[in-house]
Design a protein around this motif. Structure first.
Motif, short mmCIF file in Angstrom:
data_model
loop_
_atom_site.label_atom_id
_atom_site.label_comp_id
_atom_site.label_asym_id
_atom_site.label_seq_id
_atom_site.Cartn_x
_atom_site.Cartn_y
_atom_site.Cartn_z
N HIS A 127 -5.41 9.34 -5.79
CA HIS A 127 -5.38 10.56 -4.99
C HIS A 127 -6.79 11.12 -4.85
O HIS A 127 -7.19 12.07 -5.51
N PHE A 128 -7.52 10.49 -3.98
CA PHE A 128 -8.93 10.79 -3.76
C PHE A 128 -9.16 10.88 -2.26
O PHE A 128 -8.65 10.05 -1.49
N GLY A 129 -9.97 11.85 -1.82
CA GLY A 129 -10.24 11.97 -0.40
C GLY A 129 -8.95 12.18 0.37
O GLY A 129 -8.14 13.02 0.02
N ASN A 130 -8.75 11.38 1.42
CA ASN A 130 -7.49 11.45 2.17
C ASN A 130 -6.84 10.08 2.15
O ASN A 130 -7.19 9.20 2.93
N TRP A 131 -5.89 9.89 1.24
CA TRP A 131 -5.23 8.61 1.07
C TRP A 131 -4.34 8.27 2.26
O TRP A 131 -4.01 7.11 2.47
N GLU A 132 -3.95 9.25 3.08
CA GLU A 132 -3.16 8.94 4.27
C GLU A 132 -4.03 8.30 5.34
O GLU A 132 -3.55 7.48 6.14
N VAL A 133 -5.30 8.64 5.40
CA VAL A 133 -6.22 7.96 6.31
C VAL A 133 -6.40 6.51 5.85
O VAL A 133 -6.49 5.59 6.67
N LEU A 134 -6.45 6.30 4.54
CA LEU A 134 -6.52 4.93 4.01
C LEU A 134 -5.29 4.14 4.43
O LEU A 134 -5.39 2.99 4.87
N ASN A 135 -4.10 4.75 4.29
CA ASN A 135 -2.86 4.09 4.70
C ASN A 135 -2.92 3.74 6.19
O ASN A 135 -2.51 2.65 6.60
N PHE A 136 -3.42 4.68 7.00
CA PHE A 136 -3.55 4.43 8.45
C PHE A 136 -4.42 3.19 8.69
O PHE A 136 -4.04 2.30 9.46
N TRP A 137 -5.57 3.12 8.04
CA TRP A 137 -6.49 2.01 8.29
C TRP A 137 -5.90 0.70 7.80
O TRP A 137 -5.95 -0.32 8.52
N LEU A 138 -5.34 0.70 6.60
CA LEU A 138 -4.79 -0.54 6.05
C LEU A 138 -3.66 -1.08 6.93
O LEU A 138 -3.61 -2.27 7.25
N SER A 139 -2.74 -0.19 7.32
CA SER A 139 -1.60 -0.66 8.10
C SER A 139 -1.99 -0.98 9.54
O SER A 139 -1.24 -1.66 10.25
N SER A 140 -3.17 -0.54 9.97
CA SER A 140 -3.68 -0.90 11.30
C SER A 140 -4.30 -2.29 11.31
O SER A 140 -4.37 -2.93 12.37
N VAL A 225 0.71 -8.93 -10.82
CA VAL A 225 -0.38 -9.91 -10.91
C VAL A 225 0.11 -11.21 -11.55
O VAL A 225 -0.18 -12.32 -11.08
N ALA A 226 0.88 -11.08 -12.62
CA ALA A 226 1.34 -12.26 -13.35
C ALA A 226 2.24 -13.14 -12.49
O ALA A 226 2.24 -14.37 -12.64
N ARG A 227 2.95 -12.55 -11.57
CA ARG A 227 3.92 -13.32 -10.78
C ARG A 227 3.39 -13.74 -9.40
O ARG A 227 4.08 -14.46 -8.67
N THR A 228 2.18 -13.31 -9.04
CA THR A 228 1.70 -13.60 -7.69
C THR A 228 0.26 -14.10 -7.62
O THR A 228 -0.17 -14.57 -6.57
N ASP A 229 -0.53 -13.97 -8.67
CA ASP A 229 -1.95 -14.32 -8.63
C ASP A 229 -2.70 -13.52 -7.56
O ASP A 229 -3.62 -14.00 -6.92
N ALA A 230 -2.28 -12.27 -7.37
CA ALA A 230 -2.91 -11.42 -6.36
C ALA A 230 -4.26 -10.93 -6.83
O ALA A 230 -4.54 -10.85 -8.03
N ARG A 231 -5.12 -10.59 -5.87
CA ARG A 231 -6.38 -9.93 -6.17
C ARG A 231 -6.15 -8.43 -6.15
O ARG A 231 -5.37 -7.93 -5.34
N VAL A 232 -6.85 -7.72 -7.01
CA VAL A 232 -6.72 -6.27 -7.10
C VAL A 232 -8.02 -5.62 -6.63
O VAL A 232 -9.11 -6.04 -7.03
N VAL A 233 -7.90 -4.62 -5.78
CA VAL A 233 -9.06 -3.82 -5.35
C VAL A 233 -8.66 -2.35 -5.39
O VAL A 233 -7.48 -2.01 -5.35
N THR A 234 -9.65 -1.50 -5.52
CA THR A 234 -9.42 -0.06 -5.40
C THR A 234 -9.80 0.37 -4.00
O THR A 234 -10.83 -0.07 -3.47
N GLY A 235 -8.97 1.20 -3.38
CA GLY A 235 -9.25 1.65 -2.03
C GLY A 235 -9.17 3.16 -1.91
O GLY A 235 -8.24 3.77 -2.43
N VAL A 236 -10.14 3.77 -1.24
CA VAL A 236 -10.13 5.21 -0.99
C VAL A 236 -10.70 5.50 0.39
O VAL A 236 -11.48 4.71 0.93
N ALA A 237 -10.31 6.64 0.95
CA ALA A 237 -10.91 7.16 2.17
C ALA A 237 -11.70 8.40 1.77
O ALA A 237 -11.13 9.48 1.58
#
Length: 309
Positions: A127-140, A225-237
Motif C-alpha cells: 500500500h504505497f503511492g497509488n496501487w490502483e494505478v499500478l493495477n491499471f498499468w499491469l492489467s493494461s 513459488v514452490a508450486r510454480t517456480d514463479a519470479r517475484v518482484v515488488t511493484g508500486v506506482a
C-alpha cells in the motif's frame, strides 16, 4: 447470512461513488492540489488515522526526532488523501489519460524476462503511492489476476470491481478457489498480484520481522513459488506530486524463495521496506501492522476457523 446493509452505509457508499465519478475527469495535478488542501484537515480531525500513523512511525523510525516523525505523519496522510481522491481517476478516467499520467516505468525487464523464460510473475504490491494505478498499468500490459474481497460498504462493490477489471484484470475471491486461480495463472506464465502488507487471519501466516519488529505476515507466497517456480518482484506506482506517477518494479529479496515460511515471510517484509524507501511518506502508515503481535502478547488471539491455504 450477512446482515443487510444499513441505510446510512448505503447513503455513505453512494456519496463516495458520486465523489469518485465527479473527480474521474480531473488531472492528477489538480487532485494533488486538492489533497494538499484537505490533507491537513484529515490529519487534524481523523484521530484514529493520525494516532496509528504516529505510533507506527515511532516504531519503525526511532532514530528520527519526534518533530521529523510528526512532519512525516502529516505528509503521509496527505498522500493517503491523494490516493482516495485519485481512485475515480484510476477506475473511471479515460484510459488514455490514465496511461499518459504514468511518466516513468522502471524495471519492466524483470517482468518481460520472466515471461520470456516461461515463468509466471508474482507482483508484491504494498500500500504505497497509488496501487490502483499500478493495477491499471499491469492489467493494461499483461494478463493479470488478483485477489478481491468485497468492501464493507456493499454499495461500492460494483464501482470497485468494474474499475479494477476494466483493463482486463481477472479478480478472484480470497478463498481456496481464488488460490487455485492464481496457481493456474502462474502456470500459464501470467502475472498475479498479492498485497504483502495486510495481516492474514490466524493460521494463515507467521511472525516475521518488519522494521526489526515482528509482524504477522501471510504465507501464501512460498506456497505459490514452490508450486510454480514463479519470479517475484515488488511493484508500486510512486506519486510524482503535481505531475502523475512513476511505476517501479524492484527485484525481490532472495529470501522470498526460501522453503521455510518464516524466512520467506522475512523476505516479503524486506521487499515492502525496500519499496517504502523510495519515499516513506507515500506508504499507508495508518494500517495496524503489528496488531496480532499485541493480541498474542495479551493472551487472547482471535482465532478464526477459515484458512486461506
Amino acid at each position: 447470512m450477512s446482515e443487510p446493509q444499513s441505510s446510512t452505509a448505503t447513503l455513505q457508499g453512494r456519496a463516495i461513488a458520486t465523489l469518485w465519478r465527479s473527480l474521474a475527469g480531473r488531472r492528477p495535478a489538480m487532485l494533488w492540489r486538492l489533497a494538499r488542501l484537505t490533507g491537513p484537515l484529515v490529519h487534524r480531525f481523523s484521530r484514529r488515522e493520525r494516532k496509528v500513523t504516529e505510533i507506527n512511525l515511532a516504531e519503525v523510525f526511532p532514530e528520527r526526532s519526534a518533530a521529523a516523525r510528526r512532519r512525516l505523519a502529516r505528509e503521509s496522510l496527505t498522500h493517503s488523501t491523494a490516493t482516495m481522491l485519485e481512485l475515480g481517476f484510476a477506475w473511471m478516467g479515460e484510459p488514455q489519460r490514465v496511461e499518459a499520467s504514468i511518466h516513468e516505468i522502471h524495471g519492466r525487464e524483470l517482468l518481460d524476462d520472466a515471461r520470456a523464460e516461461g515463468r509466471g510473475v508474482i507482483v508484491l504490491a504494498p500500500h504505497f503511492g497509488n496501487w490502483e494505478v499500478l493495477n491499471f498499468w499491469l492489467s493494461s500490459h499483461f494478463p493479470f489476476t488478483a485477489m478481491y474481497e468485497p468492501p464493507k460498504i456493499a454499495e461500492l462493490d460494483t464501482v470497485i470491481r468494474r474499475g479494477r477489471e476494466r483493463m482486463g484484470a481477472s479478480l478472484v475471491p480470497t478463498n481456496p478457489r481464488g488460490v487455485a486461480a492464481l496457481l493456474k495463472a502462474l502456470k500459464r506464465s501470467e502475472a498475479v498480484g498479492i498485497l504483502p502488507d495486510q495481516e492474514p487471519d490466524w493460521g494463515s501466516g507467521v511472525f516475521a520481522p518488519f522494521y526489526h519488529r515482528l509482524a504477522y505476515t501471510a504465507t501464501l507466497l512460498p506456497k505459490l513459488v514452490a508450486r510454480t517456480d514463479a519470479r517475484v518482484v515488488t511493484g508500486v506506482a510512486r506519486r510524482l506530486p503535481g505531475r502523475g506517477f512513476a511505476i517501479h518494479f524492484l527485484a525481490a529479496d532472495e529470501r522470498v524463495y526460501a522453503a521455510d515460511e518464516t524466512q520467506s515471510a522475512t523476505g516479503v517484509n524486506a521487499c515492502v521496506e525496500n519499496a517504502i524507501a523510495l519515499d516513506p511518506a507515500q506508504y499507508q502508515w495508518e494500517y495496524k501492522r503489528y496488531r496480532k503481535v499485541i493480541e498474542q502478547q495479551q493472551g487472547h488471539p482471535k482465532h478464526k476457523s477459515f484458512r486461506l491455504y
